[in-house]
Write a protein that holds these residues in place. Structure first.
Motif, PDB file in Angstrom:
ATOM      1  N   HIS A  67       8.056   1.231   4.638  1.00 17.68           N
ATOM      2  CA  HIS A  67       7.621   1.213   3.249  1.00 17.68           C
ATOM      3  C   HIS A  67       8.164   2.426   2.505  1.00 17.68           C
ATOM      4  O   HIS A  67       8.156   3.545   3.043  1.00 17.68           O
ATOM      5  CB  HIS A  67       6.095   1.212   3.175  1.00 17.68           C
ATOM      6  CG  HIS A  67       5.553   1.262   1.783  1.00 17.68           C
ATOM      7  ND1 HIS A  67       5.207   2.434   1.149  1.00 17.68           N
ATOM      8  CD2 HIS A  67       5.299   0.266   0.890  1.00 17.68           C
ATOM      9  CE1 HIS A  67       4.751   2.168  -0.061  1.00 17.68           C
ATOM     10  NE2 HIS A  67       4.800   0.865  -0.255  1.00 17.68           N
TER      11      HIS A  67
ATOM     12  N   ASN B  80       7.959   4.198  -1.492  1.00 11.04           N
ATOM     13  CA  ASN B  80       7.320   4.127  -2.806  1.00 11.04           C
ATOM     14  C   ASN B  80       8.316   3.989  -3.946  1.00 11.04           C
ATOM     15  O   ASN B  80       7.993   3.435  -4.996  1.00 11.04           O
ATOM     16  CB  ASN B  80       6.474   5.382  -3.049  1.00 11.04           C
ATOM     17  CG  ASN B  80       5.253   5.436  -2.158  1.00 11.04           C
ATOM     18  OD1 ASN B  80       4.656   4.410  -1.856  1.00 11.04           O
ATOM     19  ND2 ASN B  80       4.897   6.632  -1.720  1.00 11.04           N
TER      20      ASN B  80
ATOM     21  N   ILE C  48       9.158  -2.940   2.666  1.00 13.92           N
ATOM     22  CA  ILE C  48       8.544  -3.035   1.347  1.00 13.92           C
ATOM     23  C   ILE C  48       8.978  -1.869   0.470  1.00 13.92           C
ATOM     24  O   ILE C  48       8.944  -0.711   0.904  1.00 13.92           O
ATOM     25  CB  ILE C  48       7.006  -3.046   1.460  1.00 13.92           C
ATOM     26  CG1 ILE C  48       6.538  -4.233   2.308  1.00 13.92           C
ATOM     27  CG2 ILE C  48       6.354  -3.068   0.084  1.00 13.92           C
ATOM     28  CD1 ILE C  48       5.050  -4.207   2.618  1.00 13.92           C
TER      29      ILE C  48
ATOM     30  N   GLY D  50       1.144  -0.109  -6.769  1.00 10.93           N
ATOM     31  CA  GLY D  50       1.266  -1.521  -6.432  1.00 10.93           C
ATOM     32  C   GLY D  50       2.363  -2.265  -7.149  1.00 10.93           C
ATOM     33  O   GLY D  50       2.449  -3.488  -7.035  1.00 10.93           O
ATOM     34  N   ASN D  51       3.235  -1.568  -7.879  1.00 10.44           N
ATOM     35  CA  ASN D  51       4.336  -2.217  -8.584  1.00 10.44           C
ATOM     36  C   ASN D  51       5.572  -2.292  -7.700  1.00 10.44           C
ATOM     37  O   ASN D  51       5.978  -1.298  -7.093  1.00 10.44           O
ATOM     38  CB  ASN D  51       4.680  -1.441  -9.863  1.00 10.44           C
ATOM     39  CG  ASN D  51       3.532  -1.414 -10.847  1.00 10.44           C
ATOM     40  OD1 ASN D  51       2.875  -2.430 -11.071  1.00 10.44           O
ATOM     41  ND2 ASN D  51       3.268  -0.252 -11.429  1.00 10.44           N
ATOM     42  N   ASP D  52       6.183  -3.485  -7.643  1.00 10.75           N
ATOM     43  CA  ASP D  52       7.411  -3.638  -6.878  1.00 10.75           C
ATOM     44  C   ASP D  52       8.538  -2.847  -7.525  1.00 10.75           C
ATOM     45  O   ASP D  52       8.679  -2.817  -8.754  1.00 10.75           O
ATOM     46  CB  ASP D  52       7.805  -5.117  -6.804  1.00 10.75           C
ATOM     47  CG  ASP D  52       6.924  -5.894  -5.839  1.00 10.75           C
ATOM     48  OD1 ASP D  52       6.171  -5.260  -5.080  1.00 10.75           O
ATOM     49  OD2 ASP D  52       6.982  -7.136  -5.850  1.00 10.75           O
TER      50      ASP D  52
ATOM     51  N   ARG E  74       7.583  -0.549  -2.871  1.00 11.60           N
ATOM     52  CA  ARG E  74       6.448  -0.760  -3.781  1.00 11.60           C
ATOM     53  C   ARG E  74       5.789   0.585  -4.062  1.00 11.60           C
ATOM     54  O   ARG E  74       5.545   1.374  -3.155  1.00 11.60           O
ATOM     55  CB  ARG E  74       5.457  -1.731  -3.151  1.00 11.60           C
ATOM     56  CG  ARG E  74       4.288  -2.128  -4.018  1.00 11.60           C
ATOM     57  CD  ARG E  74       3.529  -3.271  -3.365  1.00 11.60           C
ATOM     58  NE  ARG E  74       4.349  -4.488  -3.306  1.00 11.60           N
ATOM     59  CZ  ARG E  74       4.144  -5.489  -2.435  1.00 11.60           C
ATOM     60  NH1 ARG E  74       3.181  -5.393  -1.538  1.00 11.60           N
ATOM     61  NH2 ARG E  74       4.924  -6.553  -2.470  1.00 11.60           N
ATOM     62  N   SER E  75       5.513   0.838  -5.314  1.00  9.96           N
ATOM     63  CA  SER E  75       4.925   2.119  -5.713  1.00  9.96           C
ATOM     64  C   SER E  75       3.482   2.219  -5.247  1.00  9.96           C
ATOM     65  O   SER E  75       2.854   1.228  -4.860  1.00  9.96           O
ATOM     66  CB  SER E  75       5.000   2.273  -7.227  1.00  9.96           C
ATOM     67  OG  SER E  75       4.103   1.358  -7.860  1.00  9.96           O
TER      68      SER E  75
ATOM     69  N   THR F 253      10.795 -11.518  -3.588  1.00 14.90           N
ATOM     70  CA  THR F 253      11.861 -10.637  -4.071  1.00 14.90           C
ATOM     71  C   THR F 253      12.842 -11.474  -4.883  1.00 14.90           C
ATOM     72  O   THR F 253      13.710 -12.146  -4.331  1.00 14.90           O
ATOM     73  CB  THR F 253      12.573  -9.961  -2.886  1.00 14.90           C
ATOM     74  OG1 THR F 253      11.586  -9.347  -2.054  1.00 14.90           O
ATOM     75  CG2 THR F 253      13.558  -8.913  -3.364  1.00 14.90           C
TER      76      THR F 253
ATOM     77  N   ARG G 141      10.321  -7.048   0.776  1.00 16.46           N
ATOM     78  CA  ARG G 141       9.549  -7.254  -0.439  1.00 16.46           C
ATOM     79  C   ARG G 141       9.712  -6.112  -1.433  1.00 16.46           C
ATOM     80  O   ARG G 141       9.472  -4.953  -1.097  1.00 16.46           O
ATOM     81  CB  ARG G 141       8.072  -7.443  -0.077  1.00 16.46           C
ATOM     82  CG  ARG G 141       7.869  -8.602   0.878  1.00 16.46           C
ATOM     83  CD  ARG G 141       6.436  -8.830   1.249  1.00 16.46           C
ATOM     84  NE  ARG G 141       6.326  -9.914   2.212  1.00 16.46           N
ATOM     85  CZ  ARG G 141       5.180 -10.424   2.660  1.00 16.46           C
ATOM     86  NH1 ARG G 141       4.034  -9.920   2.210  1.00 16.46           N
ATOM     87  NH2 ARG G 141       5.170 -11.408   3.530  1.00 16.46           N
ATOM     88  N   GLY G 142      10.137  -6.455  -2.633  1.00 16.34           N
ATOM     89  CA  GLY G 142      10.331  -5.527  -3.729  1.00 16.34           C
ATOM     90  C   GLY G 142      10.884  -6.311  -4.905  1.00 16.34           C
ATOM     91  O   GLY G 142      10.886  -7.541  -4.901  1.00 16.34           O
ATOM     92  N   SER G 143      11.390  -5.625  -5.919  1.00 10.99           N
ATOM     93  CA  SER G 143      11.957  -6.363  -7.052  1.00 10.99           C
ATOM     94  C   SER G 143      13.403  -6.777  -6.807  1.00 10.99           C
ATOM     95  O   SER G 143      13.950  -7.582  -7.546  1.00 10.99           O
ATOM     96  CB  SER G 143      11.858  -5.513  -8.329  1.00 10.99           C
ATOM     97  OG  SER G 143      12.574  -4.302  -8.187  1.00 10.99           O
TER      98      SER G 143
END
Length: 454
Positions: free
Chosen positions: A319, A321, A368, A374-376, A370-371, A440, A407-409
């Motif tokens: 993960h 951030n 992942i 909780g934002n991708d 993700r900040s 994603t 998982r992310g943007s």
């Protein structure tokens, strides 16, 4: 006709070992020669040859700053008595707490360029507090050939290398053999579990893991930074994973480490560093998993003289951030995940296909970006950046890889981490599968001009 030759060989053997001595550390009586480890080491230092020191198991030996210096020695804990043929008992606990602010154990060669050979096993080292220095549990300096086995280093603190700090000369080496655990250490700088500043470190043991460590800056699990081209910091991962019976689960070789404010939750390779990783045993594989960082949750390659090559890894569940859930490469750093066709693939590296367990190899999955809110963010799998001041292109090669459900943007991304960035980053994906990313929506978000080659 062969007997004279045999006798000469035996005479030479005994001549080389005649001066080596054996010592036993414990309470007075029962064959013990010394009541402290340091006293036995001091006595052994006057003897040529490789001396052996047995330590009878006792609960909570207070021992700060034990020094092994300029001598070949085998230091073996966990003994029941002074008989070396007796089976080993529970580990000898070395409690280095007490405010001395030094490493629990120091191994150093200050006398010559000849390699000093040391073996250490059978200890549980806790509480090292080199809070203004390096190597809370163990510090190694100079021309040293060190083997570790059946050893645990935990609950120690230092600025760098809270578990172990290895300042090896160019030809120096340290091997983490069977049942070595570096866990729950804290570095206020970099290298929560292990920091390598020169020489070579080999992780090649069954039931061996670097897990649960924390650094404030880079390299929650492992940090590398060599002295220069003449002494590059080398790390070779060949075998790992351990069963933790206390919680009924498995710890992977580099797992659940945290770089709180820095990069490379599992591994951070900085200037003049080289990392190689390849599984040789399907039951004790090289998995880099569940680590976290600001960027590069699993691995961060930080600069043009840093290189990471992996042949059959699993990089899973890490993960970040701010992007690069699995991998971050910046400023000329080189990351390569290579397949069976690579000419440099080690001969004993398992191939990335087969029946059963081997199907899990060669995977970058479930990472992942993700900040904390909780934002991708971009770069669920890979993030790149390149400074205009650096000549060597930043380069990530994924060959024979499977990227699944990161998982992310976006799966891939670039970013700008310097005052002026340029378009010298390269991402090359070949013979690979990138699939099953329902959360994603974008494959590649490359807004700073990085090149994507498929």
């Amino acid at each position: 006709m062969n007997r004279p030759v045999t006798l000469i060989g035996l005479c030479l053997l005994f001549a080389n070992t005649a001066h080596a001595a054996t010592y036993c550390v414990g309470a007075p009586g029962g064959g013990t020669t010394h009541t402290s480890i340091q006293a036995a080491l001091n006595a052994a230092e006057t003897n040529p040859g490789t001396d052996t020191i047995f330590v009878i198991r006792r609960d909570g030996i207070q021992a700060q700053g034990i020094v092994i210096e300029n001598q070949d020695v085998i230091l073996s804990g966990a003994h029941v008595n002074c008989n070396p043929d007796e089976p080993l008992f529970e580990p000898t606990v070395l409690n280095a707490g007490g405010g001395s602010m030094t490493s629990a154990l120091i191994v150093q060669n200050t006398a010559s360029s000849r390699l000093m050979h040391v073996e250490i096993s059978g200890f549980d080292i806790v509480g090292g507090d080199a809070i203004f220095g390096a190597g809370g549990g163990l510090r190694v300096d100079g021309h040293v050939d060190l083997s570790l086995s059946h050893l645990k280093i935990s609950q120690s603190e230092a600025s760098y290398g809270a578990g172990i700090a290895f300042y090896g000369a160019a030809e120096a080496s340290m091997r983490l053999g069977d049942r070595v655990e570096i866990s729950n250490n804290l570095a206020t700088g970099s290298g929560g579990g292990l920091a390598i500043f020169g020489g070579s470190v080999f992780v090649d043991g069954m039931q061996t893991s670097i897990h649960g460590n924390t650094s404030v800056h880079d390299g929650g699990g492992i940090f590398l930074a060599g002295e220069g081209s003449a002494n590059v910091a080398h790390l070779v991962l060949r075998r790992g994973r351990m069963l933790d019976a206390s919680v009924g689960s498995v710890h992977e070789v580099v797992e659940s480490n945290i770089a709180e404010l820095g990069d490379g939750g599992g591994i951070a390779a900085a200037a003049w560093s080289d990392v190689q990783g390849y599984s040789v045993d399907e039951y004790f594989p090289i998995w880099i998993s569940l680590n976290s960082a600001s960027q590069g949750g699993g691995i961060a390659v930080l600069g043009e003289t840093a290189r990471v090559r992996l042949w059959n890894p699993v990089i899973r569940g890490n993960h970040a951030n701010a992007g690069g859930g699995a991998i971050l490469a910046i400023d000329g750093g080189q990351f390569e995940m290579l397949d069976r066709n690579d000419p440099d693939r080690p001969a004993d590296a398992l191939q990335c296909s087969g029946d059963g367990y081997l199907d899990y190899f060669c995977v970058i999955a479930n990472n992942i970006a993700r900040s904390a809110s909780g934002n991708d963010v971009p770069g669920a799998a890979v993030m790149l950046s390149h400074s205009a001041a650096v000549v060597t292109p930043t380069r990530v090669v994924l060959a024979g890889a499977r990227l699944l459900d990161n998982r992310g943007s976006s799966v891939f991304s670039d970013t700008c981490l310097s005052i002026e960035c340029n378009a010298s980053s390269q991402l090359i994906v070949r013979n690979s599968l990138v699939a099953y990313h329902p959360e994603t929506p974008v494959l590649a978000q490359l807004i700073y001009g990085s090149a994507l080659e498929v």
